[in-house]
Design an enzyme around this catalytic site. Structure first.
Site, PDB file in Angstrom:
ATOM      1  N   GLY A 139       0.492  -1.463  -0.017  1.00  0.00           N
ATOM      2  CA  GLY A 139       0.206   0.055  -0.039  1.00  0.00           C
ATOM      3  C   GLY A 139       0.902   1.249  -0.187  1.00  0.00           C
ATOM      4  O   GLY A 139       0.270   2.190   0.471  1.00  0.00           O
ATOM      5  N   HIS A 171       0.040   1.828 -13.260  1.00  0.00           N
ATOM      6  CA  HIS A 171       0.767   0.442 -13.926  1.00  0.00           C
ATOM      7  C   HIS A 171       2.347   1.005 -13.962  1.00  0.00           C
ATOM      8  O   HIS A 171       2.729   2.198 -14.224  1.00  0.00           O
ATOM      9  CB  HIS A 171       0.322   0.143 -15.088  1.00  0.00           C
ATOM     10  CG  HIS A 171       1.403  -0.873 -15.867  1.00  0.00           C
ATOM     11  ND1 HIS A 171       1.197  -2.296 -15.326  1.00  0.00           N
ATOM     12  CD2 HIS A 171       2.228  -0.874 -16.761  1.00  0.00           C
ATOM     13  CE1 HIS A 171       1.890  -3.075 -16.051  1.00  0.00           C
ATOM     14  NE2 HIS A 171       2.519  -2.333 -16.759  1.00  0.00           N
ATOM     15  N   GLU A 194       9.729   8.250  -7.813  1.00  0.00           N
ATOM     16  CA  GLU A 194       9.798   9.219  -8.926  1.00  0.00           C
ATOM     17  C   GLU A 194       8.820   9.439  -9.760  1.00  0.00           C
ATOM     18  O   GLU A 194       8.454  10.724 -10.216  1.00  0.00           O
ATOM     19  CB  GLU A 194      10.976   9.283  -9.740  1.00  0.00           C
ATOM     20  CG  GLU A 194      12.418   9.517  -9.280  1.00  0.00           C
ATOM     21  CD  GLU A 194      13.513   9.223  -9.710  1.00  0.00           C
ATOM     22  OE1 GLU A 194      13.394   9.338 -11.522  1.00  0.00           O
ATOM     23  OE2 GLU A 194      14.757   9.228  -9.398  1.00  0.00           O
ATOM     24  N   GLU A 207       5.221   6.896  -9.510  1.00  0.00           N
ATOM     25  CA  GLU A 207       3.966   6.368  -9.141  1.00  0.00           C
ATOM     26  C   GLU A 207       3.271   7.132  -7.893  1.00  0.00           C
ATOM     27  O   GLU A 207       2.262   7.635  -7.893  1.00  0.00           O
ATOM     28  CB  GLU A 207       4.219   4.947  -8.339  1.00  0.00           C
ATOM     29  CG  GLU A 207       4.546   3.999  -9.657  1.00  0.00           C
ATOM     30  CD  GLU A 207       4.388   2.469  -9.165  1.00  0.00           C
ATOM     31  OE1 GLU A 207       3.432   2.195  -8.519  1.00  0.00           O
ATOM     32  OE2 GLU A 207       5.539   2.065  -9.410  1.00  0.00           O
TER      33      GLU A 207
HETATM   34  C1  GRF Z   1       2.828  -0.678  -7.655  1.00  0.00           C
HETATM   35  O1  GRF Z   1       4.176  -0.671  -8.274  1.00  0.00           O
HETATM   36  C2  GRF Z   1       1.869  -0.568  -8.663  1.00  0.00           C
HETATM   37  O2  GRF Z   1       2.318   0.134  -9.751  1.00  0.00           O
HETATM   38  C3  GRF Z   1       1.449  -1.705  -8.995  1.00  0.00           C
HETATM   39  O3  GRF Z   1       1.606  -2.666  -7.749  1.00  0.00           O
HETATM   40  C4  GRF Z   1       2.525  -1.958  -7.093  1.00  0.00           C
HETATM   41  C5  GRF Z   1       1.948  -1.738  -5.789  1.00  0.00           C
HETATM   42  O4  GRF Z   1       2.638  -1.314  -4.593  1.00  0.00           O
HETATM   43  N1  GRF Z   1       0.253  -1.922  -9.441  1.00  0.00           N
HETATM   44  P1  GRF Z   1       1.997  -0.713  -3.425  1.00  0.00           P
HETATM   45  O5  GRF Z   1       1.365  -1.900  -2.660  1.00  0.00           O
HETATM   46  O6  GRF Z   1       1.234   0.358  -3.508  1.00  0.00           O
HETATM   47  O7  GRF Z   1       3.231  -0.622  -2.525  1.00  0.00           O
END
Ligand code: GRF
Length: 203
Positions: free
Chosen positions: A13, A111, A180, A182
Site C-alpha cells: 500500500g 501501472h 519518482e 507512481e
Molecule cells: C505498484 O508498483 C503499482 O504500480 C503496481 O503494484 C505495486 C503496488 O505497490 N500496480 P503498493 O502496494 O502500492 O506499495
C-alpha cells in the site's frame, strides 16, 4: 460535492499511502478517500488505512466462492458507501467486463511502466521491471489509466518517465519508479479525475 473515493489494494500500500498523504496535505480537494478494500487478508495497506482513520474492508475471492460473488460483494460495499471513483493501487485481482463496464470512467489504475510497453496479462510487480531490464530500455516509468476489460488497455490519463540506470536490478528500478513517478502521479490523477467527475458527472 467531493467525489467519494474507494482505494482497492492487495499488498503493502505505498501508493495508498501517497494518496492518504496527499489528501491530508489538501492536495485532493475534489475528492475524499472514504474506504480501502483489500482482496488479501492482512494486507499492510489495511493498517495504513486504519491509521489514517479510513474504513477498511477485506473481500477475498476464496471467501466469496466465485468471481461473480466476489465482484457482487465488492459492488455492495462500494454502493453502500456511495462511491464515485475506484482507484486500483496495487490491486492484483482480476475484474470482469461486467464490473469494468459498470464503473466505466470511474475506475483508474496505476501501472509501473510506460504503457504500451511491459503491460497486460502477467506484467505485474517485479515482472514488469524484469522485462524492462531484459529488453534493455533506457527509460521506463509509470502510467495512470482508466480501466476497461483489457488488462492495462484503458485510456491513458498521465505518464511519467524515469531513467533506467546502469547496474539497476528489478528491485532498484521498481523503487525509483515508485519514488519518482507512481507516488506523484497517482494522487495527481486522482484529483484530475475527481475534478472531471464533478464537472461532467462522468467521462
Ligand atoms: C505498484 O508498483 C503499482 O504500480 C503496481 O503494484 C505495486 C503496488 O505497490 N500496480 P503498493 O502496494 O502500492 O506499495
Amino acid at each position: 460535492m467531493k467525489q467519494r473515493i474507494a482505494v482497492l489494494v492487495s499488498g503493502g500500500g505505498t501508493n495508498l499511502q501517497a494518496l492518504l498523504d496527499k489528501e491530508q496535505a489538501g492536495g485532493i480537494p475534489s475528492g475524499e478517500i472514504v474506504l480501502v478494500l483489500s482482496n488479501r487478508e492482512g494486507a499492510y495497506a489495511l493498517t495504513r488505512a486504519r491509521n489514517a482513520g479510513k474504513a477498511a474492508f477485506t473481500v477475498t475471492r476464496k471467501q466469496a466462492g466465485s468471481q461473480e460473488a466476489f465482484e457482487q460483494a465488492i459492488c455492495r460495499i462500494l454502493e453502500e458507501n456511495g462511491i464515485d471513483l475506484i482507484i486500483l493501487a496495487g490491486f492484483l485481482a482480476i475484474l470482469s467486463r461486467d464490473f469494468t463496464d459498470r464503473w466505466a470512467g470511474r475506475i483508474i489504475n496505476i501501472h509501473p511502466s510506460l504503457i504500451p510497453s511491459f503491460c497486460g496479462a502477467g506484467f505485474y510487480g517485479l515482472h514488469v521491471h524484469e522485462a524492462a531490464l531484459a529488453r534493455g530500455v533506457k527509460v521506463s516509468g509509470a502510467t495512470v489509466h482508466y480501466v476497461n476489460e483489457i488488462p492495462d488497455g484503458g485510456e491513458i490519463i498521465l505518464q511519467k518517465a524515469v531513467s533506467v540506470l546502469p547496474g539497476d536490478t528489478p528491485e532498484t528500478l521498481q523503487k525509483r519508479i515508485m519514488e519518482e513517478a507512481e507516488w506523484i502521479l497517482l494522487p495527481e490523477a486522482a484529483e484530475m479525475v475527481c475534478r472531471k467527475l464533478q464537472e461532467n458527472g462522468g467521462k
